[in-house]
Design an enzyme around this catalytic site. Structure first.
Site, PDB file in Angstrom:
ATOM      1  N   CYS A 100      32.983  43.335  41.760  1.00  0.00           N
ATOM      2  CA  CYS A 100      34.373  42.889  41.636  1.00  0.00           C
ATOM      3  C   CYS A 100      34.709  42.621  40.177  1.00  0.00           C
ATOM      4  CB  CYS A 100      34.601  41.630  42.466  1.00  0.00           C
ATOM      5  SG  CYS A 100      36.300  41.009  42.348  1.00  0.00           S
ATOM      6  N   ASN A 200      31.731  55.483  44.985  1.00  0.00           N
ATOM      7  CA  ASN A 200      33.004  54.798  45.177  1.00  0.00           C
ATOM      8  C   ASN A 200      33.851  54.974  43.922  1.00  0.00           C
ATOM      9  OD1 ASN A 200      34.062  51.423  44.888  1.00  0.00           O
ATOM     10  ND2 ASN A 200      34.932  52.849  46.346  1.00  0.00           N
ATOM     11  N   ASP A 202      38.289  56.151  43.225  1.00  0.00           N
ATOM     12  CA  ASP A 202      39.284  57.231  43.164  1.00  0.00           C
ATOM     13  C   ASP A 202      39.089  58.297  44.232  1.00  0.00           C
ATOM     14  OD1 ASP A 202      40.226  55.859  40.998  1.00  0.00           O
ATOM     15  OD2 ASP A 202      39.682  57.359  39.495  1.00  0.00           O
ATOM     16  N   ARG A 225      41.108  51.422  47.992  1.00  0.00           N
ATOM     17  CA  ARG A 225      42.566  51.372  47.852  1.00  0.00           C
ATOM     18  C   ARG A 225      43.274  52.513  48.573  1.00  0.00           C
ATOM     19  NH1 ARG A 225      43.112  51.646  41.762  1.00  0.00           N
ATOM     20  NH2 ARG A 225      41.128  52.744  42.031  1.00  0.00           N
TER      21      ARG A 225
END
Length: 332
Positions: A100, A200, A202, A225
């Site tokens: 994160c 992970n 895009d 996302r």
């Protein structure tokens, strides 16, 4: 992909996202094709375990196996205790957050900030792995910044400490979500490890998922996302990886019904008024590529009850399906 006793299929995983990957969203993504859904980050400090937010985050009743719970913190024994607590409450996989980039997390030396201290990383991973009898996974970034791309070193430490699988976001902490993800570092990590590696960053289409798997040699992809307002992306990716065929876009009726079901699940899970408030961000994500989405958001975000939120959403999509302009001004 195998993580301990669990076979993860299809090889497309929902990334943990604070404030997003709650139980209703995890269940939805699993139903629509995710092979694994990782929970929101839960804090390791036991003083916060009894809060309403933490209790919601720790609710996994009725979820399909395996139940993966992400923990975050900085103190090895505290993280170990958090891992034990979550396993006692149903976790079948423990995921440690070292990926994160958020300031409020990194300023407390948690999340990706931990990558600056490789000795502390080793102590945390060892403590957590030894504390529980379930597989422990880890999520990292490629490094702290472009001058300190130590993801490969952290990855080797992780494997040596007994981590069962590693997810790598293709950016440094310093990049946050700017620029583009790079996959060369993930490929380097995969080539050096024997444990499963998940790529992970895009990954927003079936074709991109296949490309990243080719470029990295990774065992699976993780989507975050791109699943916001588009939870069917997991089924699209899984189908493309299995067949090479691109599925047609979902119908408006399918989007409507999926969204209405998601709203109802949020209302039931959180109650009133929290469920309505939490649903608003999801409404914006689902609507953003549709006609008059800004007008719809302006109207539906003023809804204060579940019934009003559902009715406005149904009317908006019914109008789109019928090919007529939504009566948003009247609804306001």
């Amino acid at each position: 992909m195998q993580i301990g006793p669990y076979s993860i299929a299809p090889k497309v995983i929902l990334a943990p996202m604070a404030g997003v990957t709650d139980k209703p969203f995890r269940l939805l993504c699993k139903r629509l094709g995710a092979g694994l859904a990782v929970s929101e980050m839960t804090i390791s400090d036991p003083r916060f375990w009894g809060t309403r937010k933490s209790l919601h985050r720790m609710d996994h009743a009725g979820e399909p196996d395996p139940i993966s719970v992400q923990i975050a913190g900085t103190e090895p024994q505290q993280l170990a205790e958090a891992a034990r607590y979550n396993v006692d409450h149903g976790a079948q996989l423990i995921d440690i957050n070292m990926g994160c980039p958020a300031k409020k997390v990194c300023n407390a030396w948690a999340g990706s900030a931990l990558m600056r201290d490789e000795e502390l990383v080793a102590r945390i991973l060892t403590a957590v792995v030894q504390a529980v009898n379930v597989p422990v996974t880890l999520k990292i970034r490629t490094g702290w910044d472009c001058d300190h791309r130590n993801g490969p070193t952290i990855a080797r430490i992780a494997q040596d400490c007994g981590i069962a699988a590693l997810a790598v976001h293709g950016r440094t902490r310093d990049q946050h979500y700017t620029g583009s993800a790079e996959y060369a570092t993930i490929a380097q990590i995969k080539a050096a490890l024997q444990i499963p590696v998940v790529a992970n960053g895009d990954i927003d289409s079936p074709q991109k998922a296949a490309q990243v798997l080719r470029e990295t040699g990774a065992d699976a992809v993780m989507i975050g996302r791109a699943a916001q307002g588009r939870p069917w992306i997991f089924g699209e990716v899984a189908h493309f990886l299995a067949t090479g065929e691109v599925l047609p876009p979902p119908s408006l009726a399918f989007v409507r019904d999926t969204l209405l079901g998601h709203l109802e699940a949020l209302h039931a899970f959180y109650g009133q008024p929290q469920g309505v408030r939490i649903a608003r961000k999801h409404l914006g994500w689902y609507a953003k590529d549709h006609p008059q989405s800004a007008d719809f958001r302006a109207v539906v975000n003023r809804a204060e009850t579940p019934d009003a939120q559902l009715a406005l959403t149904r009317d908006y999509f019914d109008a789109l399906i019928a090919g007529v302009p939504p009566a948003l001004s009247d609804a306001a």
